[in-house]
Write a protein that holds these residues in place. Structure first.
Motif: not given
Length: 331
Positions: A58-67
């Motif tokens: 999907h292209g949404v960074p895992a780091d953004l979701r974790a943050d």
């Protein structure tokens, strides 16, 4: 005005009964026309069979979701009196404290209030129509105590809006419609993002009979994008007359459709029931945080059944339908 007739979509080849499939979106973004048709057919089959799917690529960074999740946990850990400064109720922006929402009422199932806290943000750019702006385009509220949450959520909302629009393009392709059939009706859409904190049993105590972290319900809009954590007291989907645990895969989103999109497809696609189990005595310290993006369409859009399903619903104004549902779940 009646909606345009789609070209004849193929009858979907359904995944195995009771399964929620995982679909890789990489071929949709980077493949040729054949790859894109195959992805659209897979989505059609999943939405027809169970109304749920997992997507990767999907292209949404895992780091953004974790943050976002980490910052939200810092907010939920604040004292009650501090969070109360941002208190809101269903449909508003800010902190929804325990006891203000019972999702089971949306389907007529009386339940005690849901065992959760929520921090809600959403569409905040007004149309210039007060009757709509005052409901669907409220100003977002961000906690001063967790200043990093605002830029994280602004970036996350932008990512979710882009992904939701792409999912609607895939949905249009699956039905043989023009690519912009749905997105042209979402030029200035309403949407909400709920960050749900499901406290541990050690925090909330023994649930009341029939009480859930979220009671059984269907979603109301077009597509829902869920970033979830696995857990004993986690998500269940109603499949073939039974509640089954929703699958989980690393770096995936759980996608389901809501009532408006089901109506649009004349029930070709299923707006399926789901719930979040109460905290389990076997895992008394389990706490979960879910990031849930509820996408809708233009509040003034007319949703009229297309000739692709088995049902024909009378046209409904999106805003009217959604407001009725939000009022039903408000305690």
């Amino acid at each position: 005005m009646s909606p345009p007739s789609p070209s004849s979509p193929a009858t979907p080849s359904s995944p195995p009964s009771g399964s929620v499939p995982t679909i890789d979106l990489t071929p949709w973004f980077h493949g040729d026309d054949t790859d894109r048709r195959r992805v659209a057919q897979q989505v059609d089959a999943a939405l027809s069979a169970v109304g749920f799917l997992l997507v990767t690529g999907h292209g949404v960074p895992a780091d953004l979701r974790a943050d976002v999740r980490a910052a939200a946990k810092r907010f939920f850990a604040l004292p009650y009196q501090t969070k109360e400064r941002y208190a809101a109720t269903v449909g508003e922006r800010g902190w929804l404290p325990p006891g203000v929402e019972a999702n089971g009422y949306a389907e007529g199932t009386p339940t005690p209030p849901d065992l959760k806290e929520t921090f809600a943000v959403g569409a905040d750019q007004p149309l210039g129509v007060p009757s709509l702006d005052d409901v669907w385009f409220l100003s977002n509220v961000y906690p001063a105590e967790v200043p990093e949450l605002e830029p994280l959520l602004v970036g996350y909302l932008e990512r979710m809006r882009t992904l939701a629009d792409e999912l609607l393009v895939i949905c249009a392709a699956a039905l043989g419609l023009a690519d912009d059939f749905f997105t042209s009706r979402a030029g200035h859409p309403s949407y909400t993002m709920n960050i749900n904190w499901y406290p541990p049993l050690s925090h909330v105590g023994e649930p009341e009979p029939g009480q859930f972290r979220i009671g059984p319900h269907t979603d109301f809009g077009t597509v829902t994008i869920l970033d979830r954590q696995p857990g004993v007291g986690g998500l269940q989907v109603y499949v073939d007359g039974e509640w089954v645990n929703a699958p989980y895969a690393e770096d995936s989103f759980t996608i389901n459709i809501g009532d408006l999109l089901a109506r649009w497809t004349g029930d070709r696609w299923c707006s399926n029931r789901h719930r979040v189990l109460p905290p389990d005595a076997g895992a008394p310290d389990e706490e979960l945080v879910s990031l849930i993006f509820f996408y809708e369409c233009d509040p003034d859009a007319s949703v009229e059944s297309l000739p692709v399903g088995t049902a024909t619903y009378p046209p409904v104004r999106a805003s009217d339908y959604l407001l009725e549902k939000l009022r039903a779940i408000t305690v």
